[in-house]
Structure formats: structure tokens, C-alpha cells
Design an enzyme around this catalytic site. Structure first.
Site, mmCIF file in Angstrom:
data_model
loop_
_atom_site.group_PDB
_atom_site.id
_atom_site.type_symbol
_atom_site.label_atom_id
_atom_site.label_comp_id
_atom_site.label_asym_id
_atom_site.label_seq_id
_atom_site.Cartn_x
_atom_site.Cartn_y
_atom_site.Cartn_z
ATOM 1 N N LYS A 3 0.828 -1.194 0.000
ATOM 2 C CA LYS A 3 0.000 0.000 0.000
ATOM 3 C C LYS A 3 0.871 1.255 0.000
ATOM 4 O O LYS A 3 1.986 1.260 0.537
ATOM 5 C CB LYS A 3 -0.880 0.042 1.256
ATOM 6 C CG LYS A 3 -1.909 -1.060 1.374
ATOM 7 C CD LYS A 3 -2.649 -0.933 2.709
ATOM 8 C CE LYS A 3 -3.664 -2.040 2.903
ATOM 9 N NZ LYS A 3 -4.839 -1.874 2.034
ATOM 10 N N ARG A 5 -10.044 -11.737 2.475
ATOM 11 C CA ARG A 5 -10.904 -12.837 2.012
ATOM 12 C C ARG A 5 -10.190 -14.183 2.152
ATOM 13 O O ARG A 5 -10.834 -15.204 2.343
ATOM 14 C CB ARG A 5 -11.343 -12.573 0.573
ATOM 15 C CG ARG A 5 -10.240 -12.585 -0.440
ATOM 16 C CD ARG A 5 -10.601 -11.865 -1.729
ATOM 17 N NE ARG A 5 -10.700 -10.425 -1.532
ATOM 18 C CZ ARG A 5 -11.076 -9.565 -2.477
ATOM 19 N NH1 ARG A 5 -11.394 -10.007 -3.685
ATOM 20 N NH2 ARG A 5 -11.149 -8.272 -2.232
#
Length: 427
Positions: free
Chosen positions: A207, A281
Site C-alpha cells: 500500500k 478474504r
């Protein structure tokens, strides 16, 4: 501590000197909040934020009109991560005071836990804090198991182990069983599954600073479902509920997972990793497999899962996904009763097929051809829920955390969603 500033309520408009839109006025006795009947709880919360902004750190809620909901609205706006604030609460009947005290204990726990620096809240600490909170309200009605590190790999929790292995702090799975019946054979009514990424660097799909600086909050889903179970217990939950928290850091190291890796799950699904920043996920999948194995009536997972949900809803609503229209309606009804913001976003069968891989059954992220990121993330999770068309709710927790203050919230965690999930569990 200074003398308390009195805060009173009035249904009369403020004196014209304060302006026709004034929501509060100051007088010799203290501060009066002027309710107009349109959005009184929101008005109280916004006024409390302004009062805190004036540097007033000790208040007394005084006079008529205060109830648990209005007291709570004030506290939601007044509380902030820095400094000490003291509130002298008005006289409430026993039931309302107990409700307020439970909110203060549990939802403040959620906010404070999410706000905690990642250095002091690793995967093991998050799991233990959750155990301590639930045990405090449930006593001997709770049992739990913590599995960590290489034991996860040996037991087949490959998503959680893969994501967490790059950190010196071992990944952890908490499996907690709240069983008020005392019967080990009692059916499980509901399973709650939470994403507990205690810091998310993005891994090798790293990020930028502007997107990483709030990633201590990436365990917000785990904190929310933990708080929801605790709060439901204080409201008399008498059904068996299991909690699964999937806790890990997502960091870069020589042992971290890489793009192109393939994860094989216990249900036989093979997933190609094409974005290490779509890690939530991957860990939730392990928890959902365990939840499905319990054959519950209800599975709820909560996660700060996608930026796409925030793009759609900002930080003002949690995003709700489900194939079960009736169940989604029940959750939205619970949200309305608790005055918490949820908004349903699309989830269809075709979203389950929008994660193609050349090397595995699934890819862990959508491509440019399939840009509905929040919906495809929910579609991915559905592959790990045995009966995904009934009894399953996915909450993408876009309203969990604010990077900057706004008129009704300080910066940091909000605690939103706890009461709604608890309401659904006890309905």
C-alpha cells in the site's frame, strides 16, 4: 477535574441571538441543546462533538428528556481517542441504566481495541482480548480454543497461515463457543466470523502511505463481531453461538506469500494469489469453512474488506451483501431499530464467476473486466459457505473507522454495527 458543565435539553428553538439554525446555546446555567424533532439523536451527537471541541471535558447531563439512547448519542459524539472525559449521567430507570452501562462497556471496548496501535495489538493479543471480554459477560458458559503458527498449517488452515507467515507474530485462529444451554449436543444457532488483520501493509502488493496509515484498524470486523456477541449476551441471548476470529499481520519478509502462489483450502478450493493486498478474504475463507461445518441457521461475517465499499458508501454506512433477501431484510430492520447505518449492495450469482484464474479455480481479486470490487469480494467468500444462498450475511465494514474527524465523530473507530448484529441474534 473542573466543575461539571450542565447540559440540558429543550424542544424550544434557541434565542434569535444565536441564529435561526443554532442547535445549542450557552447560558449562565450551562449549555442547552435545542431539539427540533427531525433528527434529535444526530443533533445531540453533533452538539457533543462541538462541546468537546470547546475543550469542555467534564459535563453533567441534567434536566428532563434524557434517556439511554440520547445519553448514548451524546457519548458517541463526545468520546475521542485523546484525553480524558467525564460524564455525570442523569437518573435513568434500572433497565435503561443497564442498557447504557452495557453499551459503555462493550462498544467502548470495540472502539478502543480498533484504535489500539498495531505494535501493542498483535494477533494473539486480539484473540485474548476477545476471550476476556466474552468471558467477562458470559462466565462459565464459554469455552474456546486458540490455534496458532505451524499448528494452523498442520490442521489445514492454509489461508490464515499463508497470509500470516510473513510476520514474526504468529497468525491465530480463535474458535469460541458460547453455549448457555450447557448441552454439548445443543445445535449451533449462529456463527460469527471476523477478519482480524492486526496490521495490513498490503504485503508485496504494498500500500501507499496514505492507504496504510490507518491499517491498524483492519481488524475492525473481528472487534465488531466480538462486541456483538458480548452485547447480545447482556441482552439475554439464550442460543448457542460460535465465534471465529481469523487474526494475522500482513507483512513483507523473506517468508511472506507472493503473487502467483496457490492456496489449497480444506473444502478443496484452489485459489491463485494475484494481489497480496486482497488478504482479508483469504483468511475469512478458513473461518467460513469452520462456520459452515457447524450447520448453523445463521452465518454472519464482518470485515473491513474492500476499498470499493468505502468508495460506494463512504464511512457513513456498512455495506451488506446476501443472497437471502428475507435475512437481509431482517438485518436492515435490526439496523433501523438500533439507529445504525447499513446499506445493501448487489450480490448475484454472476459475481461468483468474476474471479477467473488460469492456474486455479479462483483468483483472489477481480480484474479490469470485473470492476465491482465489493461484490466480487463477497462472491469470493460465497465459495466457502456451504449453503451460501440461505442464512448467510456478509458485512463489509466501511463505517468502522474514520481517518479524520467529522461533525458527529472524532477520528478513529465508531463501534457501529455491534448493536445491529446483537439485535438480530436476540430477535
Amino acid at each position: 477535574m473542573t466543575e461539571a458543565m450542565k447540559i440540558t435539553l429543550s424542544t424550544q428553538p434557541a434565542d434569535a441571538r444565536w441564529g435561526e439554525k443554532a442547535t445549542y446555546s450557552i447560558n449562565n446555567d450551562g449549555i442547552t441543546l435545542h431539539l427540533n424533532g427531525a433528527d434529535d439523536l444526530g443533533l445531540i451527537q453533533r452538539a457533543a462533538r462541538k462541546i468537546d471541541g470547546l475543550g469542555i471535558k467534564h459535563v453533567q447531563l441534567s434536566g428532563e428528556g434524557w434517556d439511554a439512547d440520547r445519553c448514548w448519542a451524546f457519548w458517541q459524539g463526545y468520546k475521542a481517542p485523546k484525553g480524558i472525559r467525564k460524564v455525570e449521567w442523569p437518573d435513568l430507570d434500572d433497565a435503561q441504566r443497564q442498557e447504557l452501562d452495557n453499551r459503555l462497556m462493550i462498544i467502548d471496548w470495540v472502539r478502543d481495541t480498533i484504535n489500539a496501535p498495531a505494535e501493542e495489538l498483535g494477533p494473539s493479543q486480539l484473540a485474548q482480548r476477545a476471550v476476556d471480554l466474552i468471558s467477562n459477560v458470559a462466565g462459565d458458559r464459554v469455552t474456546y480454543r486458540i490455534t496458532k503458527g505451524e499448528d494452523l498449517r498442520e490442521q489445514g488452515y492454509m489461508g490464515l497461515h499463508t497470509v500470516g507467515r510473513g510476520s514474526e507474530r504468529s497468525p491465530v485462529l480463535l474458535a469460541l463457543d458460547y453455549n448457555p444451554t450447557g448441552d454439548k449436543e445443543a445445535p449451533v444457532y449462529a456463527c460469527l466470523v471476523g477478519k482480524g488483520i492486526t496490521f495490513d501493509s498490503g504485503g508485496y502488493s504494498i500500500k501507499q502511505t496514505a492507504f496504510m496509515d490507518s491499517m491498524k484498524s483492519d481488524m475492525g470486523g473481528a472487534a465488531t463481531v466480538t462486541g456483538a456477541l458480548a452485547f447480545a449476551i447482556t441482552r439475554g441471548l439464550n442460543k448457542r453461538v460460535k465465534l471465529f476470529l481469523c487474526c494475522a499481520d500482513n507483512l513483507i519478509s523473506g517468508n511472506a506469500f507472493k503473487l502467483g502462489d496457490i492456496i489449497t483450502y480444506r473444502n478443496g478450493k484452489k485459489v491463485e494469489v494475484m494481489n497480496t493486498d486482497a488478504e482479508g478474504r483469504l483468511v475469512l475463507a478458513d473461518g467460513l469453512i469452520d462456520a459452515s461445518a457447524q450447520k448453523p441457521e445463521l452465518i454472519i461475517d464482518a470485515a473491513t474488506l474492500t476499498g470499493a465499499a468505502k468508495t460506494a458508501l463512504g464511512n457513513d454506512y456498512h455495506a451488506l451483501f446476501s443472497f437471502d433477501d428475507a435475512l437481509a431484510g431482517r438485518l436492515l430492520a435490526s439496523a433501523a431499530q438500533e439507529n445504525e447505518p447499513f446499506w445493501r449492495l448487489p450480490l448475484a450469482e454472476f459475481h461468483r464467476n468474476q474471479l477467473p484464474s488460469n492456474f486455479a479455480e479462483l483468483n483472489n481479486t477481480g480484474s479490469a473486466a470485473y470492476p465491482a470490487g465489493a461484490s466480487t469480494a463477497a462472491g469470493f467468500l460465497s465459495h466457502f459457505v456451504e449453503n451460501y444462498q440461505q442464512g448467510w450475511l456478509h458485512i463489509d465494514c466501511s463505517a468502522t473507522y474514520r481517518k479524520a474527524p467529522v461533525e458527529q465523530w472524532s477520528a478513529g473507530a465508531t463501534g457501529l454495527g455491534v448493536r445491529t448484529i446483537a439485535n438480530l441474534l436476540t430477535a
